[in-house]
Enzyme design. Structure first.
Site, PDB file in Angstrom:
ATOM      1  N   GLY A 249       0.502  -1.199  -0.063  1.00  0.00           N
ATOM      2  CA  GLY A 249      -0.109   0.209  -0.044  1.00  0.00           C
ATOM      3  C   GLY A 249       0.897   1.357   0.114  1.00  0.00           C
ATOM      4  N   GLU A 291       3.896  -6.422   1.928  1.00  0.00           N
ATOM      5  CA  GLU A 291       3.881  -6.588   0.860  1.00  0.00           C
ATOM      6  C   GLU A 291       3.979  -5.573  -0.310  1.00  0.00           C
ATOM      7  OE1 GLU A 291       1.088 -10.777   1.622  1.00  0.00           O
ATOM      8  OE2 GLU A 291       0.207  -8.768   1.126  1.00  0.00           O
ATOM      9  N   PRO A 292       4.900  -4.912  -0.328  1.00  0.00           N
ATOM     10  CA  PRO A 292       4.789  -3.739  -1.195  1.00  0.00           C
ATOM     11  C   PRO A 292       4.896  -4.069  -2.686  1.00  0.00           C
ATOM     12  CG  PRO A 292       6.944  -3.974  -0.246  1.00  0.00           C
ATOM     13  CD  PRO A 292       6.109  -4.834   0.322  1.00  0.00           C
ATOM     14  N   GLY A 293       4.112  -3.683  -3.577  1.00  0.00           N
ATOM     15  CA  GLY A 293       4.235  -4.124  -4.879  1.00  0.00           C
ATOM     16  C   GLY A 293       4.650  -2.764  -5.877  1.00  0.00           C
ATOM     17  N   ARG A 294       3.697  -1.832  -5.717  1.00  0.00           N
ATOM     18  CA  ARG A 294       3.761  -0.631  -6.463  1.00  0.00           C
ATOM     19  C   ARG A 294       4.906   0.480  -6.212  1.00  0.00           C
ATOM     20  NH1 ARG A 294      -0.895   2.447  -8.128  1.00  0.00           N
ATOM     21  NH2 ARG A 294      -1.993   1.268  -6.682  1.00  0.00           N
ATOM     22  N   CYS A 362     -10.325   1.107 -30.653  1.00  0.00           N
ATOM     23  CA  CYS A 362     -11.785   1.742 -31.296  1.00  0.00           C
ATOM     24  C   CYS A 362     -12.807   1.891 -30.278  1.00  0.00           C
ATOM     25  CB  CYS A 362     -12.292   0.403 -32.293  1.00  0.00           C
ATOM     26  SG  CYS A 362     -13.407   1.075 -33.133  1.00  0.00           S
ATOM     27  N   TYR A 391       1.489  -2.454 -12.164  1.00  0.00           N
ATOM     28  CA  TYR A 391       0.090  -2.261 -12.884  1.00  0.00           C
ATOM     29  C   TYR A 391      -0.279  -1.984 -14.151  1.00  0.00           C
ATOM     30  CZ  TYR A 391      -0.596  -3.264  -7.686  1.00  0.00           C
ATOM     31  OH  TYR A 391      -0.475  -3.647  -6.502  1.00  0.00           O
TER      32      TYR A 391
HETATM   33  N1  LLP Z   1      -1.051  -7.256  -0.644  1.00  0.00           N
HETATM   34  C1  LLP Z   1      -2.297  -7.505  -0.870  1.00  0.00           C
HETATM   35  C2  LLP Z   1      -3.077  -8.629  -0.217  1.00  0.00           C
HETATM   36  C3  LLP Z   1      -3.038  -6.743  -1.867  1.00  0.00           C
HETATM   37  O1  LLP Z   1      -4.303  -6.744  -2.104  1.00  0.00           O
HETATM   38  C4  LLP Z   1      -2.181  -5.631  -2.363  1.00  0.00           C
HETATM   39  C5  LLP Z   1      -2.764  -4.706  -3.782  1.00  0.00           C
HETATM   40  C6  LLP Z   1      -0.760  -5.506  -2.264  1.00  0.00           C
HETATM   41  C7  LLP Z   1      -0.322  -6.197  -1.198  1.00  0.00           C
HETATM   42  C8  LLP Z   1       0.194  -4.903  -2.972  1.00  0.00           C
HETATM   43  O2  LLP Z   1      -0.141  -3.520  -2.805  1.00  0.00           O
HETATM   44  P1  LLP Z   1       0.770  -2.156  -3.423  1.00  0.00           P
HETATM   45  O3  LLP Z   1       1.984  -1.874  -2.643  1.00  0.00           O
HETATM   46  O4  LLP Z   1       1.223  -2.271  -4.620  1.00  0.00           O
HETATM   47  O5  LLP Z   1      -0.134  -0.875  -3.544  1.00  0.00           O
HETATM   48  N2  LLP Z   1      -4.809  -2.311  -9.677  1.00  0.00           N
HETATM   49  C9  LLP Z   1      -4.607  -1.345  -8.756  1.00  0.00           C
HETATM   50  C10 LLP Z   1      -4.036  -1.554  -7.761  1.00  0.00           C
HETATM   51  C11 LLP Z   1      -4.691  -2.772  -6.786  1.00  0.00           C
HETATM   52  C12 LLP Z   1      -4.040  -3.340  -5.545  1.00  0.00           C
HETATM   53  C13 LLP Z   1      -4.715  -4.541  -5.120  1.00  0.00           C
HETATM   54  N3  LLP Z   1      -4.053  -5.078  -3.819  1.00  0.00           N
HETATM   55  C14 LLP Z   1      -4.123  -0.041  -9.375  1.00  0.00           C
HETATM   56  O6  LLP Z   1      -3.444  -0.388 -10.547  1.00  0.00           O
HETATM   57  O7  LLP Z   1      -3.795   1.116  -9.005  1.00  0.00           O
END
Ligand code: LLP
Length: 432
Positions: A249, A291-294, A362, A391
């Site tokens: 997050g 759990e960082p992703g973004r 389109c 993403y």
């Molecule tokens: N862990 C869990 C359980 C999650 O649901 C998520 C994201 C993450 C970790 C990673 O979160 P982050 O660090 O990336 O914020 N498609 C959307 C984002 C959906 C995120 C859903 N869960 C977008 O493009 O903004």
């Protein structure tokens, strides 16, 4: 520097990405193309890993959320950086496994894991299954018995926090398809059910409050609620959780309007609050996982397109159309997400042309940005959309039968294809 250290200008007025000329990269690899500065990704992994060790405790590690960006090479990279992984589907598990990732280091999520998914995860030896509900506990118990294994699990708990973010990406509210809520009493029943199984090894709890969050408050609130829950569970059942996974997050700066984020400082503040709250609730400090992703991959990635049509509708607005769009980046169409768009061919010229950046589909909703200002492009200029590392590729589709762009990794001044460009034959390959 433009927004992040990955992006600069060179003496010819071109955008550079990880020190390489974007216009030359576009010529070499074609467009659209996703670029990823893997040195920047590694630096971010290290920042997280070291800050976790320092402020959360020796055994605390980040788990990269593969939903943000998923391909084999990335799992190899995060394995080299010594961090864990969060997978949300059998497809992500398959990719991690195929990359040689140690499956013991994986957390497997999902609000509706099928029996086949659970069996597959157990067969692969996934480290932790994050159970989302009671049905899943029963299924897991049954499948684990058939395979004669004892899975380690976490329980997905809904702390009931509104992180003040876009509704579509907030997953921690009580009214959520994910997890079991503390407020309704269901979370406590869920724990009792897990503890009643002699086969399942309950290691702790998981929660996730949302995504693209800039303050530490939603995270400290979540920890407060979760540590309070750990204390309540202990007094009701005698069980004390040894692990707390607080999901992903942390936000990312997409445009100048977003604040700069000091991730290390956020982790330090959060660590100090966790220590304080453990004292308040009288619980031992659990092993903390996030759990960082973004925030690991977004800033390191950008997308290059070639500009096609440029048109101005007098009295309305100007459009530039590029050779990609919602199939490679659906985030503006889905969430009105804001991006920084540059004319990479003339990045030092005055950004005084305000326009809408349209894709090639389109569909009139196929836009990448509206109201952005860049140096007026002409047909053939390279257009860069910055901060697309998260993403974008992972959410890409073949809408209009458009092949997905390649992922080109940039490191130490050189570039290599990590995911090749799809061909039309790839796109039609499954048609019988
Ligand atoms: N862990 C869990 C359980 C999650 O649901 C998520 C994201 C993450 C970790 C990673 O979160 P982050 O660090 O990336 O914020 N498609 C959307 C984002 C959906 C995120 C859903 N869960 C977008 O493009 O903004």
């Amino acid at each position: 520097m433009i927004l992040h250290p990955t992006y600069e200008l060179n003496e010819t007025g071109h955008l550079t990405v990880a020190g390489l000329d974007a216009v030359e990269l576009a010529r070499e690899f074609g467009t659209p193309v996703y670029l990823l500065d893997t040195d920047a990704v590694r630096a971010q992994c290290r920042l997280y890993r070291e800050a976790f060790r320092e402020f959360f405790g020796e055994t605390s590690l980040p788990a990269f959320a593969g939903k943000a960006l998923c391909y084999k090479g990335l799992y190899r990279l995060i394995a080299e950086e010594g961090i864990l992984a969060d997978c949300v589907s059998p497809g992500e598990l398959f990719t991690a496994h195929a990359a040689g990732f140690l499956m013991e280091n994986v957390f497997f999520h999902g609000n509706n894991k099928t029996d086949a998914d659970l069996r597959y995860a157990l067969e692969l030896g996934v480290g932790h299954i994050v159970a989302d509900g009671e049905d899943e506990l029963d299924a897991l118990d049954r499948i684990a018995a058939e395979l004669d294994v004892r899975p380690h699990i976490l329980l997905r708990i809904t702390p009931g926090i509104d992180p003040h973010t876009h509704k579509k990406i907030s997953t921690g509210n009580v009214d959520s398809k994910f997890g079991m809520a503390i407020a309704t009493g269901q979370a406590m029943e869920f724990v009792k059910r897990a503890l009643a199984s002699p086969r399942l090894i309950l290691d702790g709890f998981h929660c996730h409050v949302g995504s693209q969050i800039f303050d530490t408050e939603p995270f400290t609130d979540a920890c407060d609620i979760m540590l309070g829950f750990i204390a309540a569970v202990r007094s009701e059942t005698g069980y004390e959780a040894g692990m707390l996974n607080i999901g992903g997050g942390f936000g990312v700066r997409y445009t100048e309007a977003d604040p700069e984020i000091d991730y290390r400082e956020n982790i330090r503040l959060l660590g100090a609050e966790i220590d304080r709250m453990c004292g308040v609730y009288g619980v031992s400090k659990p092993r903390i996982v996030m759990e960082p992703g973004r925030s690991i991959v977004a800033a390191a990635g950008c997308t290059l397109y070639t500009c096609g049509t440029v048109k101005t509708i007098p009295g309305y607005r100007s459009y530039i159309s590029v050779d990609g769009g919602m199939p490679d980046n659906p985030r503006y169409a889905l969430y009105q997400s804001q991006y920084t768009v540059l004319n990479a061919s003339r990045a030092n010229a005055k950004a005084d042309f305000t326009c809408t950046v349209a894709g090639r589909c389109c569909e009139s909703g196929d836009l990448l940005a509206e109201g952005v200002s860049l140096a007026k492009p002409s047909r053939g200029d390279i257009i860069a959309v910055l901060v697309t590392g998260a993403y974008n590729y992972s959410m890409a589709s073949n809408y209009n039968r458009i092949p997905r762009p390649p992922v080109v990794e940039l490191s130490g001044g050189s570039a290599r294809v990590a995911v090749r460009r799809e061909t039309y034959a790839d796109v039609a390959a499954l048609d019988c």
